[in-house]
Design an enzyme around this catalytic site. Structure first.
Site, PDB file in Angstrom:
ATOM      1  N   ASP A 191       0.728 -14.702   6.501  1.00 47.44           N
ATOM      2  CA  ASP A 191       1.653 -15.268   5.203  1.00 47.44           C
ATOM      3  C   ASP A 191       0.426 -15.803   4.360  1.00 47.44           C
ATOM      4  O   ASP A 191      -0.584 -16.021   4.607  1.00 47.44           O
ATOM      5  CB  ASP A 191       2.663 -16.008   5.888  1.00 47.44           C
ATOM      6  CG  ASP A 191       1.859 -17.090   6.941  1.00 47.44           C
ATOM      7  OD1 ASP A 191       0.918 -17.984   6.362  1.00 47.44           O
ATOM      8  OD2 ASP A 191       2.729 -17.306   8.064  1.00 47.44           O
ATOM      9  N   ASP A 219      -1.678  -6.490  -6.349  1.00 50.51           N
ATOM     10  CA  ASP A 219      -1.564  -5.249  -6.348  1.00 50.51           C
ATOM     11  C   ASP A 219      -0.561  -4.719  -7.171  1.00 50.51           C
ATOM     12  O   ASP A 219       0.547  -5.587  -6.978  1.00 50.51           O
ATOM     13  CB  ASP A 219      -1.120  -4.967  -4.908  1.00 50.51           C
ATOM     14  CG  ASP A 219      -1.784  -3.545  -4.478  1.00 50.51           C
ATOM     15  OD1 ASP A 219      -1.496  -2.420  -5.232  1.00 50.51           O
ATOM     16  OD2 ASP A 219      -2.315  -3.605  -3.237  1.00 50.51           O
ATOM     17  N   ASP A 229       5.122 -17.109  13.411  1.00 54.04           N
ATOM     18  CA  ASP A 229       6.353 -15.886  13.647  1.00 54.04           C
ATOM     19  C   ASP A 229       5.586 -14.813  13.875  1.00 54.04           C
ATOM     20  O   ASP A 229       6.392 -13.497  13.820  1.00 54.04           O
ATOM     21  CB  ASP A 229       7.282 -15.907  12.238  1.00 54.04           C
ATOM     22  CG  ASP A 229       6.624 -15.715  11.078  1.00 54.04           C
ATOM     23  OD1 ASP A 229       5.266 -15.514  11.108  1.00 54.04           O
ATOM     24  OD2 ASP A 229       7.224 -15.515  10.129  1.00 54.04           O
ATOM     25  N   HIS A 253      -6.587  -0.412   3.679  1.00 46.43           N
ATOM     26  CA  HIS A 253      -5.651  -0.563   4.617  1.00 46.43           C
ATOM     27  C   HIS A 253      -4.851   1.075   4.630  1.00 46.43           C
ATOM     28  O   HIS A 253      -4.045   1.070   5.564  1.00 46.43           O
ATOM     29  CB  HIS A 253      -4.547  -1.328   3.859  1.00 46.43           C
ATOM     30  CG  HIS A 253      -4.062  -0.845   2.370  1.00 46.43           C
ATOM     31  ND1 HIS A 253      -5.001  -0.639   1.318  1.00 46.43           N
ATOM     32  CD2 HIS A 253      -2.803  -0.344   2.080  1.00 46.43           C
ATOM     33  CE1 HIS A 253      -4.227  -0.190   0.323  1.00 46.43           C
ATOM     34  NE2 HIS A 253      -2.850   0.137   0.795  1.00 46.43           N
ATOM     35  N   ASP A 254      -5.837   1.960   4.070  1.00 45.65           N
ATOM     36  CA  ASP A 254      -5.017   3.210   4.132  1.00 45.65           C
ATOM     37  C   ASP A 254      -5.988   4.313   4.993  1.00 45.65           C
ATOM     38  O   ASP A 254      -5.715   5.491   5.129  1.00 45.65           O
ATOM     39  CB  ASP A 254      -4.990   4.048   2.803  1.00 45.65           C
ATOM     40  CG  ASP A 254      -3.677   3.476   1.818  1.00 45.65           C
ATOM     41  OD1 ASP A 254      -2.934   2.828   2.769  1.00 45.65           O
ATOM     42  OD2 ASP A 254      -3.940   3.466   0.629  1.00 45.65           O
ATOM     43  N   ASP A 307      -1.611 -15.956  10.473  1.00 48.47           N
ATOM     44  CA  ASP A 307      -0.462 -16.417  10.472  1.00 48.47           C
ATOM     45  C   ASP A 307      -0.179 -18.151  10.657  1.00 48.47           C
ATOM     46  O   ASP A 307      -0.761 -18.564  11.721  1.00 48.47           O
ATOM     47  CB  ASP A 307       0.273 -15.815  11.775  1.00 48.47           C
ATOM     48  CG  ASP A 307       1.814 -16.325  12.216  1.00 48.47           C
ATOM     49  OD1 ASP A 307       2.437 -16.832  11.186  1.00 48.47           O
ATOM     50  OD2 ASP A 307       2.299 -16.255  13.275  1.00 48.47           O
ATOM     51  N   GLU A 360      -6.322   2.927  -8.428  1.00 43.50           N
ATOM     52  CA  GLU A 360      -6.284   4.072  -7.216  1.00 43.50           C
ATOM     53  C   GLU A 360      -6.185   5.203  -7.923  1.00 43.50           C
ATOM     54  O   GLU A 360      -5.001   5.646  -8.470  1.00 43.50           O
ATOM     55  CB  GLU A 360      -5.456   3.849  -6.046  1.00 43.50           C
ATOM     56  CG  GLU A 360      -5.337   4.427  -4.889  1.00 43.50           C
ATOM     57  CD  GLU A 360      -4.292   4.605  -4.091  1.00 43.50           C
ATOM     58  OE1 GLU A 360      -4.469   4.927  -2.778  1.00 43.50           O
ATOM     59  OE2 GLU A 360      -3.367   4.129  -4.409  1.00 43.50           O
ATOM     60  N   ASN A 381       2.348 -19.917  10.639  1.00 37.71           N
ATOM     61  CA  ASN A 381       3.743 -20.742  11.547  1.00 37.71           C
ATOM     62  C   ASN A 381       4.050 -19.959  12.733  1.00 37.71           C
ATOM     63  O   ASN A 381       5.270 -20.384  13.111  1.00 37.71           O
ATOM     64  CB  ASN A 381       4.808 -20.739  10.244  1.00 37.71           C
ATOM     65  CG  ASN A 381       5.220 -19.118   9.650  1.00 37.71           C
ATOM     66  OD1 ASN A 381       4.620 -18.388  10.283  1.00 37.71           O
ATOM     67  ND2 ASN A 381       6.440 -19.137   9.162  1.00 37.71           N
ATOM     68  N   ASP A 400      -1.878   0.634  -7.816  1.00 40.03           N
ATOM     69  CA  ASP A 400      -1.320   1.732  -6.858  1.00 40.03           C
ATOM     70  C   ASP A 400      -0.977   2.987  -7.615  1.00 40.03           C
ATOM     71  O   ASP A 400      -0.461   2.960  -8.366  1.00 40.03           O
ATOM     72  CB  ASP A 400      -0.015   1.044  -6.215  1.00 40.03           C
ATOM     73  CG  ASP A 400       0.279   1.916  -5.031  1.00 40.03           C
ATOM     74  OD1 ASP A 400      -0.703   2.113  -4.134  1.00 40.03           O
ATOM     75  OD2 ASP A 400       1.332   2.415  -4.850  1.00 40.03           O
TER      76      ASP A 400
HETATM   77  C1  GLC Z   1      -1.377   3.701  -2.094  1.00 41.56           C
HETATM   78  C2  GLC Z   1      -1.194   2.806  -1.072  1.00 41.56           C
HETATM   79  C3  GLC Z   1      -0.673   2.965   0.016  1.00 41.56           C
HETATM   80  C4  GLC Z   1       0.801   3.232  -0.074  1.00 41.56           C
HETATM   81  C5  GLC Z   1       0.997   4.265  -1.287  1.00 41.56           C
HETATM   82  C6  GLC Z   1       2.301   4.364  -1.857  1.00 41.56           C
HETATM   83  O1  GLC Z   1      -1.906   5.112  -1.766  1.00 41.56           O
HETATM   84  O2  GLC Z   1      -2.448   2.340  -0.817  1.00 41.56           O
HETATM   85  O3  GLC Z   1      -0.793   1.875   1.198  1.00 41.56           O
HETATM   86  O4  GLC Z   1       1.478   3.587   1.035  1.00 41.56           O
HETATM   87  O5  GLC Z   1       0.261   4.095  -2.490  1.00 41.56           O
HETATM   88  O6  GLC Z   1       2.663   3.149  -2.574  1.00 41.56           O
HETATM   89 CA    CA Z   2       4.018 -16.487   9.453  1.00 45.55          CA
END
Ligand code: GLC
Ligand code: CA
Length: 528
Positions: free
Chosen positions: A31, A100, A27, A309-310, A23, A237, A25, A197
């Site tokens: 970013d 992405d 908040d 991230h999943d 981050d 994916e 700034n 995605d």
């Molecule tokens: C993919 C992404 C996930 C998202 C899903 C719907 O699996 O990696 O984070 O929630 O698609 O877009």
């Molecule tokens: Ca920020």
């Protein structure tokens, strides 16, 4: 082997979840300026590309995977000028930017959906799937029916994810054209590739499945088989677990994708992400080895990854990280990344990050976890649901990056948007930099070794020894061979490396040929 394929084998891509990376700034939200400020850190770590999770305009029901405008940046993340500066900063360092792309659905706030709802005959009316009665009983990935009734239009629309994420109707040629234009917009701006995605969902068979529909390959080809797009790097994916399907997506003659995220080795035999199951390095090796051999034979590009991230942190599932965090993290990384394929590292993985435990639902954000809680709170004790979420929930990897032991892990000077990982006083970049046995230092050595050594990028993969207790594989190219010797969970006597030079080891360089290998010990030797 094409030049493009060989080039891609040298890619080491660092995945950034912008909301939680840095981050700039105060908040409390990461970013693009924050990302920009860490490019030297990333280059020094040995990565040569970044994949940025969605940073488009979005109301954040699914943290950016609900796009409201594909051609603009989310307010909290910055501006189009910031993304241009990021592209320039990366290219100056000879690094790539992978964006992405979310082609399966938009946000319900996207102009196309706002218009589409208004009537059954407007220019956008067929951009989504509308029915008087749902044609099937598909379920949303985030629980409940995938069909939502819309009062305004008086019909049902499909949402494979949250109701605020309506699925685009790819059968409509205007949708294909729109998405081609989006891709071109970003390619013209200088991005080097895309992570796509849920690519396996863009074609549907309403009477059958919501995956791998009959026109899937045609649609992918329409995006990436064109003159101005066929050179770029693309990773889809995709839950393809059959080599014929992988070939259809990634074969050199297909004009589709460079590679896929396949989840076999990452799932490692688990059936539900929320239910704990002991997983072993041996199983991990077994699955990876089989895919390496198949993909190499077919000259296809494999994606080497464990975290994203999943999913909750991979090493928390692989071993006792209270006891062996360093050993497990470095063993998994070496076994994986010295194989043949594109390497992906998720932010924080290089610190050996592990799952965080929180005891109130307010400390979680993710729509999947929050829905799971709401769905079960009447019938199960709160703590047992929280245990499941702590173990398998997607907030684990999404908690702020731990840069230091200072307040808020050095991620922000404000209040972080999501509670920081409880382990941050012990596991953070500063402590890792100074620790005697440092996951971070090891990653840096490992990634830089792969970056330097062509043999480790394009060399042939071969299984040298495959025992219940350990394995050895090699990578060879132009008279040079690297051997990766990996011991699983019990101390084991492994011989055969006499006379070879030790290039990397997670137990230090003091090891003698006669020493038994310790649990999770891994060593890399160089020879002919
Ligand atoms: C993919 C992404 C996930 C998202 C899903 C719907 O699996 O990696 O984070 O929630 O698609 O877009
Ligand atoms: Ca920020």
């Amino acid at each position: 082997m094409t030049e493009k394929y060989l080039d891609f084998l040298g890619l080491t891509i660092y995945q950034i979840y912008p909301r939680s990376f840095c981050d700039s700034n105060g908040d409390g939200i990461g970013d693009l300026q924050g990302v920009l400020s860490k490019l030297d850190y990333l280059q020094d770590l040995g990565v040569n590309a970044i994949w940025l999770c969605p940073c488009y305009k979005s109301p954040n029901v699914d943290n950016g995977y609900d796009v409201a405008d594909y051609r603009d940046i989310m307010d909290e993340f910055g501006t189009m000028d910031d993304i241009k500066a990021l592209i320039a900063g990366l290219h100056q360092r000879d690094m790539k930017l992978i964006m992405d792309l979310v082609p399966n659905h938009t946000s319900s706030q996207h102009k196309w959906f706002i218009e589409s709802r208004k009537s059954k005959d407007n220019p956008y009316s067929d951009y989504y799937y509308w029915y008087d009665t749902p044609p099937n009983n598909w379920q949303s990935a985030f629980l409940g029916s995938a069909w939502q009734y819309d009062e305004l239009r008086g019909q049902y629309y499909l949402h494979s994810y949250a109701p605020e994420q309506p699925d685009l109707n790819w059968e409509n040629p205007a949708v294909v054209q729109e998405m081609q234009d989006v891709v071109d917009f970003w390619v013209d701006l200088g991005v080097d590739g895309f992570r796509i995605d849920v690519i396996d969902q863009i074609s549907k068979d309403m009477n059958g499945d919501n995956f791998f529909g009959p026109r899937l390959h045609e649609f992918i080809n329409a995006l990436f088989g064109r003159e101005n797009t066929k050179h770029i790097f693309t990773v889809g994916e995709c839950w393809a677990d059959d080599i014929a399907e992988v070939r259809r997506h990634c074969g050199a003659d297909r004009g589709e994708l460079s590679t896929l995220f396949q989840f076999d080795h990452q799932q490692c035999g688990r059936s539900s992400k929320f239910i704990p199951k002991k997983q072993s390095i041996r199983d991990f090796w077994e699955i990876l080895k089989n895919w390496q051999l198949l993909m190499q034979k077919e000259e296809l590009l494999y994606s080497l990854f464990t975290d994203n991230h999943d999913n909750s942190w991979f090493i928390s599932r692989m071993g006792d990280t209270e006891k062996n965090r360093y050993e497990v993290a470095t063993c998994v990384a070496t076994l994986l990344y010295l194989m043949r394929g594109v390497s992906f590292i998720y932010q924080g993985q290089e610190l050996g990050m592990v799952n965080s435990c929180h005891n109130t639902i307010e400390e979680f954000d993710d729509v999947e976890s929050v829905n799971l809680y709401k769905e079960n709170i009447g019938s199960a004790p709160a703590q047992s649901i929280l245990d499941m979420i702590n173990f398998g929930g997607r907030d684990n990897p999404r908690r702020p990056m731990c840069w230091s032991g200072a307040e808020n892990a050095g991620f922000t000077t404000g209040k972080p948007w999501l509670a920081v990982n409880v382990h941050y006083p012990k596991i953070n970049l500063e402590t890792e930099m100074h620790a005697e046995r440092s996951v971070w230092r090891f990653y840096r050595e490992l990634l830089n070794l792969k970056c330097r050594e062509k043999t480790l990028q394009i060399g042939a993969f071969q299984v040298v020894e495959d025992a219940p207790t350990h394995c050895i594989y090699s990578r060879s190219w132009e008279g040079k061979t690297y051997y990766v010797v990996c011991n699983f969970e019990e101390a084991t006597q492994i011989s055969g490396m006499a006379g070879k030079r030790l290039a990397l080891s997670n137990y230090g360089f003091a090891r003698k040929e006669t020493d038994a290998f310790a649990p999770y010990e891994i060593a890399v030797f160089e020879g002919e």
